[in-house]
Enzyme design. Structure first.
Site, PDB file in Angstrom:
ATOM      1  N   GLY A   1       3.029   7.873   3.552  1.00 35.55           N
ATOM      2  CA  GLY A   1       4.105   6.897   3.471  1.00 35.55           C
ATOM      3  C   GLY A   1       3.689   5.618   2.781  1.00 35.55           C
TER       4      GLY A   1
ATOM      5  N   VAL B   1       3.320   1.111   2.958  1.00 36.66           N
ATOM      6  CA  VAL B   1       3.047  -0.051   3.797  1.00 36.66           C
ATOM      7  C   VAL B   1       3.680  -1.280   3.153  1.00 36.66           C
ATOM      8  CG1 VAL B   1       1.256  -1.479   4.845  1.00 36.66           C
ATOM      9  CG2 VAL B   1       0.882   0.980   4.578  1.00 36.66           C
TER      10      VAL B   1
ATOM     11  N   GLY C   1       0.824  -1.201   0.000  1.00 42.95           N
ATOM     12  CA  GLY C   1       0.000   0.000   0.000  1.00 42.95           C
ATOM     13  C   GLY C   1       0.857   1.248   0.000  1.00 42.95           C
TER      14      GLY C   1
ATOM     15  N   ASP D   1     -12.835   7.391  11.671  1.00 39.99           N
ATOM     16  CA  ASP D   1     -12.879   7.056  10.240  1.00 39.99           C
ATOM     17  C   ASP D   1     -13.237   5.585  10.039  1.00 39.99           C
ATOM     18  OD1 ASP D   1     -12.822   7.689   7.553  1.00 39.99           O
ATOM     19  OD2 ASP D   1     -10.661   7.418   7.343  1.00 39.99           O
TER      20      ASP D   1
END
Length: 288
Positions: free
Chosen positions: A23, A25, A18, A146
């Site tokens: 940033g 993953v 990801g 979220d």
């Protein structure tokens, strides 16, 4: 300042899984040993969320470190576990639990394509695992802010794992309210849209939207543009969940209470757990 006994050299980086604004993953393997055991077996893989701190504002750097510290204090079977965090040069890295079955959104869309939607047993299990995870967060005075289908991950046995705490907030008082306009529009509570102070009950609205979507594969408010969506949330009621062989009456009624525009009329997450135990005939079954 984040301090840890670990660094990147302790891990074998397998692949990028990801990439976002802050940033990247990575799926990784610990070179020696295991940080945890799952179902009696050592955890084979982890995820490292590597955040590029250099270009962030100072307030954002503080928020990212606070997220890491908050996550490391949380430990619940229905939350993504944060085992450790470490700073290296311009990067802050979070070592997270690996949820190998992907996210909930992809799972329910696969079920739609395979059999027309998820089974009642799957719906009930997902529903109450989500409610228990949120109840734990709220008991720890953490607001996620979220909750949505792509932020819910699934472990090997399809067990729910609430993830992505990048917008979460830890409260420090019983009556503390938040004011930041934050979240995903399709899941955003009316009080946030109206830019009014809000509480943990904003999470309950988002959870109601999420459960509605899991049950129907439709969002309770589906306007195509943002202003129309906000108008609907503030002034209209979603279509009542239809009760059928998949959606029990008590479940439908609970979801609609969660979608009350009046935050005070929404149930607490812990109250939903109690309703589950008293009113609903549900069984924890393995999702095939």
């Amino acid at each position: 300042m984040i301090r840890s006994r670990l660094n990147s050299a302790n891990f074998e980086f397998i692949q990028e899984v990801g990439h976002g604004a802050y940033g990247t993953v990575f799926k990784v393997r610990l070179k020696n040993g295991s940080l945890d055991y799952q179902h009696g077996e050592p955890q084979s893989y982890y995820v490292i969320k590597r955040i590029h701190m250099k270009n962030l504002k100072e307030s954002e750097k503080v928020r990212q470190e606070r997220e890491a510290q908050t996550m490391m204090r949380l430990n619940h079977p229905f939350l993504i576990r944060c085992y450790d965090a470490f700073s290296e040069g311009e990067y802050l890295s979070l070592v997270l639990e690996y949820a190998e079955e992907g996210n909930l959104d992809a799972f329910i869309k696969r079920r739609r394509d395979q059999i027309g939607g998820i089974k009642q047993s799957e719906l009930m299990r997902i529903c109450w695992e989500l409610c228990e995870g949120v109840a734990y967060l709220h008991a720890k005075k953490v607001v996620h802010r979220d909750l949505k289908s792509t932020n819910i991950l699934l472990a090997r046995n399809k067990q729910v794992k609430i993830g992505d705490f990048g917008t979460s907030r830890e409260l420090h008082g019983e009556e503390e309210l938040m004011r930041t306009h934050i979240g995903t529009p399709l899941y955003m509570a009316p009080e946030i849209i109206s830019r009014k102070p809000y509480s943990q009950k904003a999470d309950i609205w988002s959870l109601g939207c999420l459960l509605y979507y899991v049950a129907t594969l439709k969002h309770p408010f589906q306007n195509t543009d943002l202003l129309s969506l906000y108008f609907s949330v503030l002034h209209e009621r979603p279509k009542m969940l239809e009760m059928n062989d998949k959606v029990p009456a008590a479940f439908a009624q609970t979801v609609m209470r969660m979608l009350s525009r009046d935050a005070n009329s929404r149930p607490e997450a812990k109250d939903i757990q109690e309703e589950k135990q008293k009113e609903l005939d549900w069984r924890v079954v393995s999702i095939k």
